[in-house]
Design an enzyme around this catalytic site. Structure first.
Site, PDB file in Angstrom:
ATOM      1  N   HIS B 217      24.549  38.234  43.303  1.00 46.68           N
ATOM      2  CA  HIS B 217      24.933  37.438  42.125  1.00 46.68           C
ATOM      3  C   HIS B 217      25.622  38.418  41.182  1.00 46.68           C
ATOM      4  CE1 HIS B 217      24.228  34.230  39.025  1.00 46.68           C
ATOM      5  NE2 HIS B 217      24.177  35.263  38.221  1.00 46.68           N
ATOM      6  N   CYS B 250      25.906  34.900  30.352  1.00 45.14           N
ATOM      7  CA  CYS B 250      24.461  34.731  30.168  1.00 45.14           C
ATOM      8  C   CYS B 250      24.165  34.544  28.684  1.00 45.14           C
ATOM      9  CB  CYS B 250      23.722  35.952  30.693  1.00 45.14           C
ATOM     10  SG  CYS B 250      21.971  35.911  30.323  1.00 45.14           S
TER      11      CYS B 250
END
Lengths: 322, 322
Positions: B217, B250
């Site tokens: 990821h 994020c």
């Protein structure tokens, strides 16, 4: 991983690549300011302008003034680009550039026609004429460059045999005129390369000419720039062209999404984080990238100037831990 | 180059990664439209939403409605993200998601505190509790995921020993509860990885657990996403998370330039050009990327959707040659 070079040399091409394609208008003073800023980053070579007809490339109409205006920093080579004798004469006339000659072929005849209105044969003849001009001016010819070496938007994939044949042509010219070629430059002019094709082509060229250093000129139109540079590093390639902020694009590629070169500060970041020296001060270079972005007036593709360096974060973390 | 896998599997995380961070407002209908568009590209797994408190992540307030709204396509697994039992209960209640359990540790305690208000110890305890909940619901737990595996903006570089220790912790939990873990997922949550560290970490994990597939990821905040994916491919890694158009970032990384994941269509492009199958229709995926860009209302970082695929150019060139 042992093939990674310990050091790489980066030729900054942002001023030339960027200002030749940006819509602008960008003032001569701004172009000079960027070159002067780049001069303080530790970069050892900066391509400042191209000497091409203003009607073809309006952004380079002030090339002579730009060269007059910047301040030479010690230890930095300042270069220019030209495609014919007239351009070279302008470069010489500035009295301020580090002038070296390049033999320049193109692996796609279709692109060559569009870009310079020549076929393969005429282009080779033109190289002979340019060598004569260089020798007349006592300018060393040190580079054999191949454009569109990884593919062409108008012709498709380039067979490896053609790449080797074109390099052979240039090395033959080199021998014929007693040139001391120092580097083979492979350009992915229209962003067709992937890491696999970089390895295939570089491997084949290196096998054939093990003593001639290779440099890579990589465009990022399809996002492969940094990955291609990494593939080059894995093959031991130690010289890269790059543009600050990812400035640039090719005015002749007729490509809606034509992006610039691999971004200098992203490349420097990758090298430093992998233990490869560049001699460049990344934080200073990021300042130049932010300046470039302000000058062009729109977001540039470079990422590290936005995301920040890890060296700086590590310092901050260490300081907080004290 | 022989280590490159023949096939890779891509988990599309654009809807979840993107809509949790985009300022929006983005309508539920637009979120559904993107998921439905992605369902037609050949992608085999799409992470649709996260079930997190709306006060923390306003963009996911309509997660349940989004899941109700999209149309399941055959052969596609639709997943969601949750960080606790309450989130899982919401996911189950939709009756429409492919629900699998993940053990999830984080290599940075500092980040864990900021992100989930837990230390290492509490987080391991929480994993035990979650396994009990999964087992109560007969949900298989198949993944061991490690966040911040390559470095942390608040803690710096992550020692390899810690990564291996955390994986050991998860595999111990797996043994204790008789779980059939199918994959180890290593997340470069804050974009600290380079190709060299990808190779170092993947190599060490693979040496220790040769039979457990690894997935990556990768965030692209410092422009290394595609190069890191290439390094993963070179290490034989065959599973990647990615986001269409490069959506995302994020919400907890507290990072001005926090960029999204590696871009799905750029990754698919690289794989196809290097002879690696993905099962994805690149042209269809580029349409989804353009849709995502229109939905968020600003330029996304993906490049191939702007630069165009080479497959299309090759077709055009071949057609012109006839």
């Amino acid at each position: 991983m042992s093939d990674l070079p310990k050091k790489v040399r980066i030729n900054e091409e942002g001023p030339r690549e960027g200002f030749q394609i940006e819509k602008g208008p960008i003032s001569t003073g701004q172009k000079i300011a960027l070159i002067d800023s780049l001069s303080k980053t530790g970069l050892k070579q900066i391509q400042t302008v191209s000497f091409v007809p203003a009607k073809n490339v309006p952004g380079m109409a002030d090339a002579d003034e730009v060269v007059r205006g910047f301040t030479r920093a010690p230890g930095v080579a300042y270069t220019g680009l030209w495609l014919n004798e007239k351009g070279l004469q302008r470069a010489i006339a500035t009295g301020k550039l580090d002038i070296k000659g390049t033999l320049l072929l193109c692996a796609s005849e279709n692109f060559l026609q569009r870009n310079q209105n020549r076929g393969f044969k005429e282009n080779i003849e033109a190289q002979h004429r340019m060598v004569a001009v260089y020798q007349e001016h006592q300018i060393p010819v040190i580079r054999a460059g191949l454009a569109a070496a990884f593919g062409c938007n108008f012709e498709g994939d380039v067979p490896l045999a053609r790449i080797l044949e074109m390099l052979r042509e240039m090395l033959d010219i080199g021998e014929q005129y007693g040139l001391k070629l120092e580097v083979i430059s492979l350009a992915d002019t229209m962003a067709w390369a992937t890491p696999v094709s970089i390895k295939r082509v570089v491997g084949a060229v290196r096998d054939k000419y093990p003593d001639l250093p290779i440099s890579l000129h990589l465009h990022d139109t399809r996002g492969m720039g940094i990955a291609n540079a990494y593939a080059g590093l894995e093959m031991g390639v130690g010289i890269y062209d790059a543009t600050v902020g990812g400035l640039g694009g090719c005015p002749f590629a007729a490509h809606r999404g034509a992006a610039g070169n691999v971004c200098t500060e992203d490349l420097v970041f990758m090298c430093h984080e992998m233990g490869i020296e560049t001699g460049v001060d990344l934080e200073a270079l990021m300042e130049s990238a932010l300046m470039a972005q302000e000058i062009v007036g729109h977001e540039l593709p470079g990422t590290v100037m936005k995301g920040g360096s890890l060296a700086k974060l590590r310092q901050k973390i260490a300081a907080a831990a004290v």
